[in-house]
Enzyme design. Structure first.
Site, PDB file in Angstrom:
ATOM      1  N   HIS A  82       0.836  -1.200   0.000  1.00  0.00           N
ATOM      2  CA  HIS A  82       0.000   0.000   0.000  1.00  0.00           C
ATOM      3  C   HIS A  82       0.870   1.248   0.000  1.00  0.00           C
ATOM      4  CE1 HIS A  82      -4.044   1.719   0.648  1.00  0.00           C
ATOM      5  NE2 HIS A  82      -3.363   2.731   1.147  1.00  0.00           N
ATOM      6  N   ASP A 161     -14.509   3.501   6.405  1.00  0.00           N
ATOM      7  CA  ASP A 161     -13.432   4.231   5.728  1.00  0.00           C
ATOM      8  C   ASP A 161     -13.943   4.856   4.439  1.00  0.00           C
ATOM      9  OD1 ASP A 161     -10.625   5.080   5.215  1.00  0.00           O
ATOM     10  OD2 ASP A 161     -10.884   3.774   3.493  1.00  0.00           O
ATOM     11  N   ARG A 168     -13.397  13.307   3.979  1.00  0.00           N
ATOM     12  CA  ARG A 168     -12.081  13.956   4.150  1.00  0.00           C
ATOM     13  C   ARG A 168     -11.643  14.603   2.849  1.00  0.00           C
ATOM     14  NH1 ARG A 168      -8.451   9.344   5.399  1.00  0.00           N
ATOM     15  NH2 ARG A 168      -6.794  10.869   5.515  1.00  0.00           N
ATOM     16  N   SER A 183      -7.053   4.898   8.210  1.00  0.00           N
ATOM     17  CA  SER A 183      -7.667   4.626   6.911  1.00  0.00           C
ATOM     18  C   SER A 183      -6.931   3.490   6.201  1.00  0.00           C
ATOM     19  CB  SER A 183      -7.628   5.909   6.064  1.00  0.00           C
ATOM     20  OG  SER A 183      -7.897   5.637   4.726  1.00  0.00           O
ATOM     21  N   LYS A 187      -8.240  -0.897   6.161  1.00  0.00           N
ATOM     22  CA  LYS A 187      -8.459  -1.656   4.924  1.00  0.00           C
ATOM     23  C   LYS A 187      -7.542  -2.864   4.878  1.00  0.00           C
ATOM     24  CE  LYS A 187      -7.987   2.123   2.626  1.00  0.00           C
ATOM     25  NZ  LYS A 187      -8.194   3.482   2.228  1.00  0.00           N
TER      26      LYS A 187
HETATM   27  N1  URA Z   1      -4.394   6.189   1.547  1.00  0.00           N
HETATM   28  C1  URA Z   1      -5.482   5.753   2.241  1.00  0.00           C
HETATM   29  O1  URA Z   1      -5.957   4.644   2.047  1.00  0.00           O
HETATM   30  N2  URA Z   1      -6.018   6.578   3.138  1.00  0.00           N
HETATM   31  C2  URA Z   1      -5.533   7.808   3.404  1.00  0.00           C
HETATM   32  O2  URA Z   1      -6.052   8.477   4.239  1.00  0.00           O
HETATM   33  C3  URA Z   1      -4.412   8.258   2.678  1.00  0.00           C
HETATM   34  C4  URA Z   1      -3.853   7.418   1.750  1.00  0.00           C
END
Ligand code: URA
Length: 432
Positions: A82, A161, A168, A183, A187
């Protein structure tokens, strides 16, 4: 629960209990708390921060807010990757196939664009026919059969989220360590991978502009992951100028395909091989990250990474033949070459401005949003004497918006008499 009292306490720098955080998030997801109060609370978090206990509570509440994906029956070590978000950051589309080709299984749930940064999902959706909406059974069997799936978070997964992320994005409350950490990690925890490699971006084009903040974010996420029983490594990498030479959905997909075919820009190749190397290390395929990087490089030069990407695109219904001629993805785009005002060397190219230019161009285009983008011909250190510095891309009908994007990108360039010293792309690695 009194939401006004909760907002006021956070506004004044107080701490919220696990119960208050859980109830607030649950009430927001089911609509009992509206976007107004939630936006106020998010802004209070941006300004006041959260304690480690609050961040953990927020992460776990979000991770448990919907369906979770059990991958325990999929054989082998499953390793996720990620990025905290960058401009021109198509690294997942290169690193994930390389790691999968070299022997780990990669179950990847990706996000959509956020703020000035692009999203992997929109990039993949530039391939005609391809779906990123994989139901859990299809996702699981694709990971088991070909070792690689990249899908969008479904409505039923991590809905907290999804809702908070969108709010956001609309309320300038993205740049916050606890909000980004929760966040990302919610996930990741909802998808049952065994291990995770995080690319934590730092610099002008990142959500974390300085190294201290990036270290803090990396450490927070590694800690959350370890507490949840996952192996996690965070690699802090620079995001000052766009990564590679393409920004925009179809342009980035094409660049990823070319990179897998051995024709990638050096910064993207370095980052993708490095991250894939860490994935192979966490997956137990190699003894150290250097050996992992060498394996990823072999997968690139042998063409096995491309084969894996083609397999994945076909499995997700996409027209993989396009990868034989990746630039055909941009065949319908208008092209506007842009020169910068003075001669000299590029001393800076503000990735955030380039990302915002592409975002606004997409917003202004009715159709063909995936065609919107910027091809960067001159990067930091290059001479800008003559010739276009960038080419702005857009769909037919978007000429006016393309002009505006061109002006913005022009202003993103700084030019000086001497080429500057370039800091290394890979800054450091944080692990538990
Ligand atoms: N990537 C994400 O999944 N969430 C964020 O808040 C910022 C980057």
């Amino acid at each position: 629960m009194d939401i006004t009292e909760i907002i006021a306490r956070k506004r004044d720098g107080g701490e919220l209990s696990e119960r208050e955080i859980r109830q607030t998030v649950e009430a927001f997801v089911c609509g009992e708390v509206g976007e107004g109060p939630m936006a106020a609370l998010l802004m209070a978090v941006v300004l006041r921060g959260m304690t480690p206990a609050e961040t953990t509570a927020l992460t776990l509440t979000m991770a448990h807010s919907g369906d979770r994906l059990d991958l325990s029956e999929v054989p082998g070590v499953k390793v996720d990757k990620h990025s905290t978000g960058g401009v021109g950051d198509k690294t997942t589309l290169v690193a994930a196939p390389l790691a999968a080709a070299a022997g780990v299984r990669v179950p990847k749930m990706s996000g959509r664009a956020l703020g000035h940064t692009g999203g992997t999902i929109e990039k993949l959706e530039a391939v005609p026919g391809l779906t990123t909406a994989l139901d859990p059974d299809r996702f699981r069997s694709q990971v088991a059969e070909i070792g690689l799936a990249i899908a969008a978070q479904t409505e039923a997964m991590v809905p907290a989220d999804k809702k908070i992320y969108a709010l956001r994005d609309a309320t300038a409350t993205v740049e916050s360590i606890p909000l980004i950490a929760s966040s990302v990690m919610s996930k990741k925890l909802a998808v049952g991978a065994d291990a995770l490699v995080l690319d934590v971006k730092v610099g002008e084009g990142a959500f974390m502009r300085d190294l201290a903040a990036a270290r803090d974010l990396a450490g927070t996420m590694v800690e959350i992951g370890l507490r949840a029983g996952r192996k996690v490594v965070a690699v802090i990498t620079r995001m000052d100028q766009p990564l590679g030479t393409a920004v925009g959905d179809a342009a980035e997909l094409a660049e990823a395909a070319k990179t897998l075919a051995g024709e990638g820009p050096p910064d993207l190749v370095e980052l993708a091989e490095t991250l894939a190397g860490h994935m192979l290390l966490l997956g137990g395929v190699v003894e150290d990250a250097e050996a992992g990087r060498a394996r990823a490089h072999e997968a690139l030069v042998s063409g096995k990474g491309t084969e894996k990407f083609v397999e994945m695109i076909s499995a997700q219904g996409g027209d993989a033949a396009l990868l034989d001629a990746p630039d055909s993805l941009l065949a319908a785009a208008l092209r506007m070459p842009v020169e910068v005002a003075r001669d000299g060397f590029v001393t800076g190219l503000d990735a955030r401005e380039v990302g915002l230019a592409v975002r606004h161009l997409k917003e202004a285009s009715r159709n063909g949003k995936h065609l919107c983008g910027v091809l960067v011909h001159k990067k930091v250190g290059d001479s800008v004497k003559g010739g276009p510095a960038v080419t702005v891309l857009g769909p037919p009908g978007a000429e006016q918006a393309m002009e505006e994007a061109a002006e913005r990108v022009k202003r993103a360039y700084s030019v000086g008499e001497e080429p500057p010293a370039s800091p290394p792309l890979i800054v450091e690695t944080v692990s538990g």
